[in-house]
Design a protein around this motif. Structure first.
Motif, PDB file in Angstrom:
ATOM      1  N   SER A   1       0.816  -1.218   0.000  1.00 55.93           N
ATOM      2  CA  SER A   1       0.000   0.000   0.000  1.00 55.93           C
ATOM      3  C   SER A   1       0.853   1.273   0.000  1.00 55.93           C
ATOM      4  CB  SER A   1      -0.925   0.008   1.220  1.00 55.93           C
ATOM      5  OG  SER A   1      -0.165   0.050   2.414  1.00 55.93           O
ATOM      6  N   GLU A   2       2.162   1.137   0.131  1.00 57.55           N
ATOM      7  CA  GLU A   2       3.055   2.300   0.158  1.00 57.55           C
ATOM      8  C   GLU A   2       3.476   2.678  -1.259  1.00 57.55           C
ATOM      9  OE1 GLU A   2       6.289   0.938   2.576  1.00 57.55           O
ATOM     10  OE2 GLU A   2       4.909   0.211   4.124  1.00 57.55           O
ATOM     11  N   PRO A   3       3.833   3.952  -1.480  1.00 57.90           N
ATOM     12  CA  PRO A   3       4.303   4.367  -2.801  1.00 57.90           C
ATOM     13  C   PRO A   3       5.528   3.567  -3.220  1.00 57.90           C
ATOM     14  CG  PRO A   3       3.950   6.272  -1.377  1.00 57.90           C
ATOM     15  CD  PRO A   3       3.836   5.066  -0.512  1.00 57.90           C
ATOM     16  N   ALA A   4       5.660   3.359  -4.538  1.00 58.94           N
ATOM     17  CA  ALA A   4       6.798   2.569  -5.036  1.00 58.94           C
ATOM     18  C   ALA A   4       7.415   3.254  -6.245  1.00 58.94           C
ATOM     19  CB  ALA A   4       6.329   1.168  -5.419  1.00 58.94           C
ATOM     20  N   TRP A   5       8.742   3.230  -6.313  1.00 58.50           N
ATOM     21  CA  TRP A   5       9.464   3.638  -7.519  1.00 58.50           C
ATOM     22  C   TRP A   5       9.477   2.437  -8.449  1.00 58.50           C
ATOM     23  CZ3 TRP A   5      11.192   7.723 -10.032  1.00 58.50           C
ATOM     24  CH2 TRP A   5      12.173   7.579 -11.016  1.00 58.50           C
ATOM     25  N   THR A   6       9.034   2.620  -9.688  1.00 55.78           N
ATOM     26  CA  THR A   6       8.931   1.475 -10.587  1.00 55.78           C
ATOM     27  C   THR A   6       9.835   1.662 -11.798  1.00 55.78           C
ATOM     28  OG1 THR A   6       7.007   2.492 -11.667  1.00 55.78           O
ATOM     29  CG2 THR A   6       6.577   0.904  -9.909  1.00 55.78           C
ATOM     30  N   VAL A   7      10.341   0.533 -12.282  1.00 51.35           N
ATOM     31  CA  VAL A   7      11.134   0.508 -13.504  1.00 51.35           C
ATOM     32  C   VAL A   7      10.555  -0.575 -14.406  1.00 51.35           C
ATOM     33  CG1 VAL A   7      13.229   1.272 -12.309  1.00 51.35           C
ATOM     34  CG2 VAL A   7      12.808  -1.168 -12.606  1.00 51.35           C
ATOM     35  N   GLU A   8      10.939  -0.523 -15.665  1.00 48.51           N
ATOM     36  CA  GLU A   8      10.443  -1.509 -16.631  1.00 48.51           C
ATOM     37  C   GLU A   8      10.820  -2.919 -16.181  1.00 48.51           C
ATOM     38  OE1 GLU A   8      10.944  -2.631 -21.384  1.00 48.51           O
ATOM     39  OE2 GLU A   8      11.823  -0.779 -20.576  1.00 48.51           O
ATOM     40  N   GLY A   9       9.833  -3.810 -16.184  1.00 44.29           N
ATOM     41  CA  GLY A   9      10.079  -5.204 -15.858  1.00 44.29           C
ATOM     42  C   GLY A   9       9.797  -5.576 -14.421  1.00 44.29           C
ATOM     43  N   ILE A  10       9.573  -4.587 -13.538  1.00 46.16           N
ATOM     44  CA  ILE A  10       9.250  -4.880 -12.139  1.00 46.16           C
ATOM     45  C   ILE A  10       7.899  -4.244 -11.814  1.00 46.16           C
ATOM     46  CG2 ILE A  10       9.961  -4.660  -9.718  1.00 46.16           C
ATOM     47  CD1 ILE A  10      12.845  -4.438 -10.683  1.00 46.16           C
ATOM     48  N   PRO A  11       6.845  -5.044 -11.658  1.00 41.18           N
ATOM     49  CA  PRO A  11       5.528  -4.488 -11.351  1.00 41.18           C
ATOM     50  C   PRO A  11       5.546  -3.731 -10.021  1.00 41.18           C
ATOM     51  CG  PRO A  11       5.360  -6.818 -11.969  1.00 41.18           C
ATOM     52  CD  PRO A  11       6.805  -6.516 -11.772  1.00 41.18           C
ATOM     53  N   ALA A  12       4.744  -2.678  -9.941  1.00 38.31           N
ATOM     54  CA  ALA A  12       4.715  -1.835  -8.741  1.00 38.31           C
ATOM     55  C   ALA A  12       4.390  -2.637  -7.493  1.00 38.31           C
ATOM     56  CB  ALA A  12       3.703  -0.708  -8.927  1.00 38.31           C
TER      57      ALA A  12
END
Length: 309
Positions: A135-146
């Motif tokens: 439920s916390e904010p996430a930094w996302t990059v291509e290939g890793i789901p939030a």
């Protein structure tokens, strides 16, 4: 006085390009700051963390191209751990297989599920399954789901001859409290969301650690501001007989350093002024940033640093 756990952990790596690739692409952290080691400006100092570059999310590296490997042992930080959602450890085990990352099997520690792994330069790491982290904010990059992304640091495991005096500094000075014991392992916690856990393992008779590639250089603990840092320094001197260094300006925080009784280098770092002091939040890590005293040497420094892209 507010105590907020770990500010950052700083380790030693091999080639900078490989270090950057692993932490941004494989692990999915944000490159928060690209600068140099202020005491050795021929070497990068790379900061990885969450999307905002918050204290408690930050793992930093001094990457040296031809560094000799270090060795875990007495007087060293044995492991650095990150928080991930509880249901994500299966995803990460599969990703590590796909990416050729050395890793263990999921184990239980103090009721939490933990997946150990190593980076390309031998740094001992772990992912800790954390309730409600999704439920916390996430930094996302291509290939890793939030829903599976890393949510910041969980903490560190320290290996010392006798952890009693180290534990006393955590409780007296940094506001941790002892929460559990399992044999020679003692857990200390704060109420911080990130960087809240220090485990101390007492193990007499082991070989001392040796600093090198894969070693943690120091662990930094948070102080809100200069006044809180000064109060921590006072307690270290008056209660524990320790004399930290003078304050050093690291541009993004102001720091003092000392060796805790087990021999590990500790830092106290202020939350102020933060990583957005010299570049906008939305472009953190985009450019090489130098402190004012090194800016006249920018051309020389840039010519000696290895390419990152």
């Amino acid at each position: 006085m507010r105590h907020q756990g770990i500010h950052h952990v700083t380790a030693i790596a091999g080639p900078a390009r490989r270090n950057l690739d692993f932490y941004t692409r494989v692990l999915g952290l944000r490159l928060v700051k690209k600068t140099v080691n202020f005491d050795d400006p021929g070497t990068y100092h790379l900061y990885f963390g969450d999307g905002l570059g918050q204290p408690g999310s930050i793992l930093t590296f001094f990457p040296w191209e031809h560094v000799a490997p270090g060795r875990n042992g007495i007087g060293s930080t044995q492991e650095t751990s990150f928080r991930v959602p509880e249901a994500s450890l299966g995803y990460w085990a599969h990703r590590f297989i796909e990416q050729g990352v050395e890793h263990g099997t999921v184990e239980k520690r103090f009721g939490q599920s933990v997946l150990t792994f190593k980076d390309p330069h031998g740094t001992s790491l772990a992912l800790v399954g954390t309730p409600n982290a999704e439920s916390e904010p996430a930094w996302t990059v291509e290939g890793i789901p939030a829903e599976h992304a890393v949510r910041g640091l969980e903490g560190v495991t320290l290996l010392v001859e006798n952890g009693e005096r180290t534990g006393a500094i955590l409780t007296d000075v940094f506001g941790f409290r002892e929460t559990a014991r399992d044999g020679s392992l003692v857990r200390y916690k704060t109420d911080a969301l990130m960087g809240s856990t220090v485990d101390i393992r007492s193990a007499g008779g082991f070989l001392p650690g040796r600093m090198g590639g894969g070693s943690v250089h120091h662990v930094a603990f948070r102080a809100k501001d200069d006044a809180e840092e000064a109060e921590m320094v006072r307690k270290l001197a008056e209660i524990h007989g320790l004399q930290p260094t003078e304050q050093k300006d690291r541009n993004y925080f102001r720091s003092v350093y000392f060796r805790e009784p087990g021999g590990i280098l500790f830092e106290i770092a202020t939350d102020e002024p933060g990583f957005a002091v010299d570049e906008p939040q939305d472009s953190l890590g985009a450019e090489l940033k130098l402190p004012a005293f090194l800016e006249p040497r920018r051309s020389e420094i840039e010519s000696h640093l290895p390419e990152l892209a």
